[in-house]
Motif scaffolding. Structure first.
Motif, PDB file in Angstrom:
ATOM      1  N   LEU A 119      -0.694 -12.585  -5.613  1.00 31.33           N
ATOM      2  CA  LEU A 119      -1.252 -13.206  -4.640  1.00 31.33           C
ATOM      3  C   LEU A 119      -0.256 -13.500  -3.408  1.00 31.33           C
ATOM      4  O   LEU A 119      -0.400 -13.259  -2.128  1.00 31.33           O
ATOM      5  CB  LEU A 119      -2.010 -14.486  -4.558  1.00 31.33           C
ATOM      6  N   ARG A 120       1.150 -14.019  -4.076  1.00 30.80           N
ATOM      7  CA  ARG A 120       1.963 -14.366  -2.985  1.00 30.80           C
ATOM      8  C   ARG A 120       2.693 -13.136  -2.509  1.00 30.80           C
ATOM      9  O   ARG A 120       3.213 -13.116  -1.348  1.00 30.80           O
ATOM     10  CB  ARG A 120       3.002 -15.090  -3.647  1.00 30.80           C
ATOM     11  N   LEU A 121       2.729 -12.109  -3.234  1.00 31.97           N
ATOM     12  CA  LEU A 121       3.488 -11.030  -2.724  1.00 31.97           C
ATOM     13  C   LEU A 121       2.328 -10.215  -1.798  1.00 31.97           C
ATOM     14  O   LEU A 121       2.952  -9.840  -0.487  1.00 31.97           O
ATOM     15  CB  LEU A 121       3.810  -9.945  -3.885  1.00 31.97           C
ATOM     16  N   PHE A 122       1.208 -10.118  -2.004  1.00 31.75           N
ATOM     17  CA  PHE A 122       0.217  -9.260  -1.131  1.00 31.75           C
ATOM     18  C   PHE A 122      -0.511 -10.065  -0.112  1.00 31.75           C
ATOM     19  O   PHE A 122      -0.992  -9.553   1.013  1.00 31.75           O
ATOM     20  CB  PHE A 122      -0.580  -8.460  -2.177  1.00 31.75           C
ATOM     21  N   ARG A 123      -0.736 -11.355  -0.432  1.00 27.45           N
ATOM     22  CA  ARG A 123      -1.274 -12.311   0.616  1.00 27.45           C
ATOM     23  C   ARG A 123      -2.819 -11.459   1.047  1.00 27.45           C
ATOM     24  O   ARG A 123      -3.031 -11.241   2.283  1.00 27.45           O
ATOM     25  CB  ARG A 123      -0.472 -12.619   1.942  1.00 27.45           C
TER      26      ARG A 123
END
Length: 464
Positions: free
Chosen positions: A423-427
């Motif tokens: 989630l933090r990587l792809f948002r």
């Protein structure tokens, strides 16, 4: 196999073999470097102070632009690069020095001129649309003493490289007789010179081996129309003779390119049609492919054929992007569409950034190892309906069967990564959850809400 199909396959195989040679090339790039800044955000209201949108900034990105983007493309193709340019004694100049120096296989010579402003272009973007661009630049010629030093450094670098690229964005680095002196040094050393002129007086590049002007600049330089292929070819021939050039190549965006070479031989090469077309940075990619090809010892026609493929690739990307050697190979290899979807997490992150730049809603489905078998094409079609692009992340190759499904846009192979990390990587705008999905953590939904994302399930098509 029909003769035409056999010939096409042979040509594709030959070009793939040519791409694999690009890593042998060494290229000297001299020209105007600039800092491209991107400020991304969301617009939800109009300013009470004036009738203008208020951009709520979410993230910023800085990349080398101008001649620096030619360098980026060359390194993406695997070529080694010596880069000579000028920056100011300011923060953007310092930022550029770090960005260029951090690229693989690059030997940078970024000279500093005191009191000069480094060219900086800042683009403000919301929902894939440019709101405005703010430029800081000083386009006057560089100081004569600095110009002499630049020519000396470039002349020394000519001997250590195979091809010279002059990338002129009319910001002062190649003004006066700088370009002519470098061309003379290259001729003495027997090195071909490729010129990328952004308008301006082309007489400075007399005697270059290959010039790559845009159609508008060609029309301005020759005073001839360029509306049809025949007119374009005639203008190229006129330019070639006027300035004693070895060849002229004009990129034509989604229409491909036109090459005039040898005894005024004309070659029109088509690019693959696409309903998406972003011309930003296309000429930089074309010049890089041409230079890397010539540096690797390939013939000019072969280099042009590779450049036509590069146009297809780069114009499908959002913003100022690069073309990699593996992308060229994939584009020319039949039957790799499904395989092309299977990528690393790092590459998926790059693709997601491009999608977001276009303003597309991004969906993420994170499956447990082997979880692909629990999903039917009907369920996946439902998930795809919630977003513009769907990324499926799965461990252990368990979703390989999904690569053939048209509703899956990208398949990232990951093992042991948490929802939070992805989630933090792809948002993503949408986190898809359902059969065999990795269990949600306690804070996953809160994290998703930070950027306005939603959780959706196949059994409940609306937001959960």
């Amino acid at each position: 196999m029909p003769k035409s199909a056999a010939s096409s396959a042979k040509s594709a195989n030959s070009l793939v073999a040519a791409v694999r040679q690009l890593r042998r090339g060494t290229v000297l790039v001299v020209g105007d470097v600039m800092l491209d800044r991107y400020v991304y955000g969301r617009v939800s209201r109009v300013s009470p102070e004036a009738p203008v949108p208020v951009l709520a900034v979410e993230r910023e990105l800085a990349l080398p632009g101008g001649a620096g983007n030619v360098v980026r493309n060359l390194t993406a193709l695997g070529a080694a690069v010596a880069f000579v340019s000028v920056v100011g004694d300011d923060q953007p100049g310092s930022d550029l020095t770090g960005l260029i120096g951090g690229q693989p296989r690059v030997e940078p010579w970024l000279l500093v001129q005191g009191g000069r402003a480094t060219t900086t272009k800042t683009r403000f973007v919301a929902s894939g649309q440019h709101l405005m661009r703010a430029d800081h630049e000083q386009a006057s010629p560089i100081h004569p003493r600095l110009a002499d030093r630049l020519v000396r450094i470039a002349t020394d670098a000519v001997a250590a490289t195979s091809v010279v690229v002059l990338s002129d964005y009319q910001k002062g680095v190649l003004s006066g007789d700088v370009a002519a002196r470098i061309i003379a040094a290259a001729r003495t050393a027997g090195r071909p010179v490729v010129v990328e002129p952004k308008g301006g007086e082309l007489a400075r590049f007399t005697g270059a081996d290959l010039i790559v002007p845009e159609a508008e600049a060609l029309a301005t330089a020759t005073g001839l129309p360029v509306g049809t292929e025949a007119e374009l070819a005639a203008a190229c021939i006129a330019l070639k003779h006027t300035y004693k050039l070895g060849a002229v190549l004009v990129p034509r965006g989604p229409d491909g390119l036109t090459l005039v070479h040898g005894q005024d031989e004309v070659l029109h090469l088509r690019a693959e049609a696409s309903d998406q077309h972003d011309p930003a940075g296309a000429s930089d990619a074309v010049v890089a492919v041409l230079a890397a090809s010539l540096a690797a010892g390939l013939k000019l026609v072969t280099a042009a054929e590779l450049a036509a493929v590069a146009i297809t690739i780069v114009t499908r990307k959002a913003g100022i992007a690069v073309v990699r050697d593996d992308e060229l190979i994939e584009a020319m290899t039949p039957g790799l569409n499904a395989k092309r979807k299977m990528v690393t997490v790092a590459y998926a992150a790059e693709m997601v950034e491009r999608w977001r730049h276009r303003g597309w809603r991004i969906g993420l489905l994170h499956l447990s190892e082997g979880g692909g078998e629990a999903w039917s094409s009907a369920l996946m079609e439902e998930a795809r309906g919630w977003c513009d692009r769907l990324l499926v992340a799965v461990g252990g190759g368990g979703g390989i069967n999904m690569a053939d499904w048209p509703m899956v846009d990208l398949l990232a192979e990951c093992t042991g990564q948490s929802n939070e990390a992805l989630l933090r990587l792809f948002r993503p705008d949408i986190l898809v959850h359902g059969p065999a999905a990795v269990p949600l953590g306690l804070d996953d939904e809160n994290l998703l809400a930070e950027w306005g994302g939603r959780l959706c399930r196949p059994e409940h098509p609306q937001a959960a």
